[in-house]
Scaffold this motif. Structure first.
Motif, PDB file in Angstrom:
ATOM      1  N   ILE A   1      38.048 -11.468  66.979  1.00  0.00           N
ATOM      2  CA  ILE A   1      38.212 -12.766  66.340  1.00  0.00           C
ATOM      3  C   ILE A   1      39.698 -13.027  66.208  1.00  0.00           C
ATOM      4  CG2 ILE A   1      37.849 -14.113  64.239  1.00  0.00           C
ATOM      5  CD1 ILE A   1      35.267 -12.597  63.789  1.00  0.00           C
ATOM      6  N   GLU A   2      40.179 -14.113  66.791  1.00  0.00           N
ATOM      7  CA  GLU A   2      41.588 -14.474  66.740  1.00  0.00           C
ATOM      8  C   GLU A   2      41.830 -15.562  65.695  1.00  0.00           C
ATOM      9  OE1 GLU A   2      43.110 -13.735  71.338  1.00  0.00           O
ATOM     10  OE2 GLU A   2      42.850 -15.767  70.584  1.00  0.00           O
ATOM     11  N   ILE A   3      42.941 -15.468  65.014  1.00  0.00           N
ATOM     12  CA  ILE A   3      43.408 -16.520  64.124  1.00  0.00           C
ATOM     13  C   ILE A   3      44.723 -17.037  64.693  1.00  0.00           C
ATOM     14  CG2 ILE A   3      44.125 -17.120  61.784  1.00  0.00           C
ATOM     15  CD1 ILE A   3      41.156 -16.415  62.031  1.00  0.00           C
ATOM     16  N   LEU A   4      44.761 -18.302  65.069  1.00  0.00           N
ATOM     17  CA  LEU A   4      45.940 -18.862  65.718  1.00  0.00           C
ATOM     18  C   LEU A   4      47.006 -19.250  64.695  1.00  0.00           C
ATOM     19  CD1 LEU A   4      43.805 -19.000  68.009  1.00  0.00           C
ATOM     20  CD2 LEU A   4      44.903 -21.122  68.742  1.00  0.00           C
ATOM     21  N   ASN A   5      48.266 -19.064  65.083  1.00  0.00           N
ATOM     22  CA  ASN A   5      49.362 -19.529  64.242  1.00  0.00           C
ATOM     23  C   ASN A   5      49.664 -21.001  64.576  1.00  0.00           C
ATOM     24  OD1 ASN A   5      51.183 -19.683  66.500  1.00  0.00           O
ATOM     25  ND2 ASN A   5      51.592 -17.475  66.314  1.00  0.00           N
TER      26      ASN A   5
ATOM     27  N   LEU B   1      48.289 -23.234  67.709  1.00  0.00           N
ATOM     28  CA  LEU B   1      47.400 -24.361  67.447  1.00  0.00           C
ATOM     29  C   LEU B   1      47.912 -25.630  68.119  1.00  0.00           C
ATOM     30  CD1 LEU B   1      44.901 -25.476  66.108  1.00  0.00           C
ATOM     31  CD2 LEU B   1      46.204 -25.748  63.988  1.00  0.00           C
ATOM     32  N   THR B   2      49.220 -25.810  68.154  1.00  0.00           N
ATOM     33  CA  THR B   2      49.793 -26.957  68.867  1.00  0.00           C
ATOM     34  C   THR B   2      49.439 -26.897  70.345  1.00  0.00           C
ATOM     35  OG1 THR B   2      51.625 -27.169  67.299  1.00  0.00           O
ATOM     36  CG2 THR B   2      51.948 -28.112  69.489  1.00  0.00           C
ATOM     37  N   ARG B   3      49.522 -25.710  70.925  1.00  0.00           N
ATOM     38  CA  ARG B   3      49.142 -25.561  72.332  1.00  0.00           C
ATOM     39  C   ARG B   3      47.650 -25.787  72.526  1.00  0.00           C
ATOM     40  NH1 ARG B   3      52.546 -20.806  72.230  1.00  0.00           N
ATOM     41  NH2 ARG B   3      50.740 -19.472  72.677  1.00  0.00           N
TER      42      ARG B   3
ATOM     43  N   TYR C   1      30.129 -14.758  58.952  1.00  0.00           N
ATOM     44  CA  TYR C   1      31.587 -14.690  58.855  1.00  0.00           C
ATOM     45  C   TYR C   1      32.141 -15.888  58.077  1.00  0.00           C
ATOM     46  CZ  TYR C   1      36.449 -14.471  60.526  1.00  0.00           C
ATOM     47  OH  TYR C   1      37.818 -14.423  60.611  1.00  0.00           O
ATOM     48  N   THR C   2      33.121 -15.625  57.224  1.00  0.00           N
ATOM     49  CA  THR C   2      33.774 -16.686  56.454  1.00  0.00           C
ATOM     50  C   THR C   2      34.904 -17.306  57.273  1.00  0.00           C
ATOM     51  OG1 THR C   2      33.267 -15.565  54.367  1.00  0.00           O
ATOM     52  CG2 THR C   2      34.999 -17.236  54.323  1.00  0.00           C
ATOM     53  N   LEU C   3      34.898 -18.620  57.397  1.00  0.00           N
ATOM     54  CA  LEU C   3      35.870 -19.328  58.232  1.00  0.00           C
ATOM     55  C   LEU C   3      37.239 -19.365  57.564  1.00  0.00           C
ATOM     56  CD1 LEU C   3      33.667 -22.359  59.348  1.00  0.00           C
ATOM     57  CD2 LEU C   3      33.729 -20.025  60.249  1.00  0.00           C
ATOM     58  N   ARG C   4      38.284 -19.211  58.398  1.00  0.00           N
ATOM     59  CA  ARG C   4      39.667 -19.199  57.927  1.00  0.00           C
ATOM     60  C   ARG C   4      40.506 -20.183  58.728  1.00  0.00           C
ATOM     61  NH1 ARG C   4      41.391 -13.295  59.200  1.00  0.00           N
ATOM     62  NH2 ARG C   4      43.418 -14.160  58.565  1.00  0.00           N
ATOM     63  N   PRO C   5      41.517 -20.792  58.111  1.00  0.00           N
ATOM     64  CA  PRO C   5      42.412 -21.662  58.878  1.00  0.00           C
ATOM     65  C   PRO C   5      43.012 -20.919  60.064  1.00  0.00           C
ATOM     66  CG  PRO C   5      42.788 -21.954  56.534  1.00  0.00           C
ATOM     67  CD  PRO C   5      41.853 -20.774  56.671  1.00  0.00           C
ATOM     68  N   GLY C   6      43.055 -21.597  61.213  1.00  0.00           N
ATOM     69  CA  GLY C   6      43.567 -20.994  62.434  1.00  0.00           C
ATOM     70  C   GLY C   6      42.486 -20.473  63.358  1.00  0.00           C
ATOM     71  N   LEU C   7      41.247 -20.422  62.864  1.00  0.00           N
ATOM     72  CA  LEU C   7      40.128 -20.003  63.706  1.00  0.00           C
ATOM     73  C   LEU C   7      39.692 -21.155  64.595  1.00  0.00           C
ATOM     74  CD1 LEU C   7      37.813 -17.907  64.339  1.00  0.00           C
ATOM     75  CD2 LEU C   7      36.490 -19.085  62.557  1.00  0.00           C
ATOM     76  N   LEU C   8      39.494 -20.878  65.874  1.00  0.00           N
ATOM     77  CA  LEU C   8      38.948 -21.862  66.812  1.00  0.00           C
ATOM     78  C   LEU C   8      37.499 -21.507  67.115  1.00  0.00           C
ATOM     79  CD1 LEU C   8      41.858 -22.775  67.114  1.00  0.00           C
ATOM     80  CD2 LEU C   8      41.536 -22.824  69.611  1.00  0.00           C
ATOM     81  N   LEU C   9      36.645 -22.511  67.100  1.00  0.00           N
ATOM     82  CA  LEU C   9      35.234 -22.345  67.438  1.00  0.00           C
ATOM     83  C   LEU C   9      34.823 -23.383  68.466  1.00  0.00           C
ATOM     84  CD1 LEU C   9      33.683 -21.961  63.856  1.00  0.00           C
ATOM     85  CD2 LEU C   9      34.088 -20.112  65.499  1.00  0.00           C
TER      86      LEU C   9
ATOM     87  N   ILE D   1      36.715 -26.837  68.037  1.00  0.00           N
ATOM     88  CA  ILE D   1      37.309 -27.273  66.781  1.00  0.00           C
ATOM     89  C   ILE D   1      38.258 -26.193  66.254  1.00  0.00           C
ATOM     90  CG2 ILE D   1      35.298 -28.682  66.197  1.00  0.00           C
ATOM     91  CD1 ILE D   1      34.587 -26.518  64.071  1.00  0.00           C
ATOM     92  N   ALA D   2      39.197 -26.608  65.430  1.00  0.00           N
ATOM     93  CA  ALA D   2      40.075 -25.674  64.728  1.00  0.00           C
ATOM     94  C   ALA D   2      39.816 -25.795  63.239  1.00  0.00           C
ATOM     95  CB  ALA D   2      41.536 -26.001  65.028  1.00  0.00           C
ATOM     96  N   ILE D   3      39.649 -24.674  62.583  1.00  0.00           N
ATOM     97  CA  ILE D   3      39.534 -24.678  61.128  1.00  0.00           C
ATOM     98  C   ILE D   3      40.938 -24.886  60.557  1.00  0.00           C
ATOM     99  CG2 ILE D   3      38.771 -23.411  59.098  1.00  0.00           C
ATOM    100  CD1 ILE D   3      36.546 -24.215  61.121  1.00  0.00           C
ATOM    101  N   THR D   4      41.059 -25.863  59.671  1.00  0.00           N
ATOM    102  CA  THR D   4      42.350 -26.194  59.067  1.00  0.00           C
ATOM    103  C   THR D   4      42.297 -25.898  57.569  1.00  0.00           C
ATOM    104  OG1 THR D   4      41.701 -28.486  58.610  1.00  0.00           O
ATOM    105  CG2 THR D   4      42.655 -28.015  60.789  1.00  0.00           C
ATOM    106  N   ASP D   5      43.389 -26.171  56.879  1.00  0.00           N
ATOM    107  CA  ASP D   5      43.437 -25.910  55.440  1.00  0.00           C
ATOM    108  C   ASP D   5      42.454 -26.773  54.659  1.00  0.00           C
ATOM    109  OD1 ASP D   5      45.399 -23.954  55.629  1.00  0.00           O
ATOM    110  OD2 ASP D   5      47.032 -25.419  55.467  1.00  0.00           O
ATOM    111  N   ASP D   6      42.095 -27.927  55.229  1.00  0.00           N
ATOM    112  CA  ASP D   6      41.235 -28.842  54.482  1.00  0.00           C
ATOM    113  C   ASP D   6      39.985 -29.290  55.222  1.00  0.00           C
ATOM    114  OD1 ASP D   6      42.508 -30.346  56.361  1.00  0.00           O
ATOM    115  OD2 ASP D   6      43.417 -31.770  54.965  1.00  0.00           O
TER     116      ASP D   6
END
Length: 259
Positions: free
Chosen positions: A2-6, A10-12, A197-205, A242-247
């Protein structure tokens, strides 16, 4: 994995996602009655290469396929729903076509699928199938956000599909995505809220509701790749990365010109 993008990654990812969507809708605009699936594959190849990107499919060789896939896009027609291997077939009026595309650019992948009807005929069953998967995708995205769980997404998708009267197969579904096309976690199209799994900002699905009109059983075509409905019924498939974001959740695979 499981990758979490910085933020830089995320811009890329946004660039890759837009590219995938622009290619898909560019192909849709070119498809007419009589279009050959192999032409669609060639068009996709040129668009990917011209964009300086790479296909995630050409060398794709998982355990369930007769790999490598060897083509640039999945083209599934009527009773085919997943991993549709392009072949020498000319589309007919009223065919239900799914285009599924995954591309890697600047180290980040994005994956999306659209289903649509070719020509002027609009069979009611096909329209209903497509609409159900699109609605389920919207519901799944709405359920995603920081602190939510995979089961929340699965439950939201499954509720829409079952309420529409369709059986749901959970063998193939959504997935994590990042530097490679397929990663953990698996996102089934049916599940229990509050689990997983609990979703975190930076996760792509990559979320991908798909259905078959009257069965949840798949069969593999003689080509070793294409998955079809066991009864020969029609199918549909909708997908966004999609990307999970802070909000909440950000859809990455939207075209430059909104459709």
């Amino acid at each position: 994995m499981i990758e979490i993008l910085n933020p830089t990654e995320l811009t890329r990812a946004r660039v890759t996602g837009t590219l995938v969507a622009d290619i898909l809708y560019g192909l849709k605009d070119r498809v007419t009655v009589g279009t050959n699936l192999l032409d669609i594959d060639r068009w996709a190849q040129k668009m990917i290469i011209d964009a300086g990107a790479e296909s995630c499919y050409v060398d794709y060789a998982p355990s369930f396929g007769r790999g490598p896939f060897g083509h640039y896009i999945c083209t599934a027609v009527n009773d085919a729903v997943l991993h549709g291997l392009p072949h020498d077939y000319r589309l007919a009026d009223g065919d239900l076509l799914t285009l599924d595309l995954a591309v890697l650019k600047d180290g980040v992948a994005a994956d999306s699928a659209i289903s649509f009807i070719v020509g002027d005929s609009k069979p009611a069953e096909s329209v209903a199938l497509i609409t159900a998967t699109e609605r389920a995708l919207v519901a799944g995205i709405a359920a995603a956000g920081p602190g939510a769980r995979i089961g929340d997404i699965s439950a939201a998708i499954g509720a829409v599909l079952t309420e529409a009267g369709y059986p749901v197969n959970t063998e193939f579904g959504g997935h994590g995505i990042g530097s490679t096309m397929h990663q953990d976690p698996h996102v089934p199209n049916m599940g229990r809220a509050g689990r997983g799994y609990t979703l975190r900002p930076g996760l792509l699905l990559a979320l991908e509701p798909w259905v078959m009109a009257d069965t949840d059983k798949l069969v593999t075509d003689a080509d070793g790749w294409t998955l079809k409905s066991a009864t020969g019924c029609r199918t549909a498939h909708s997908e966004h990365t999609i990307a999970i974001t802070d909000d909440g959740a950000e859809i990455l695979t939207l075209p430059t010109v909104r459709r």
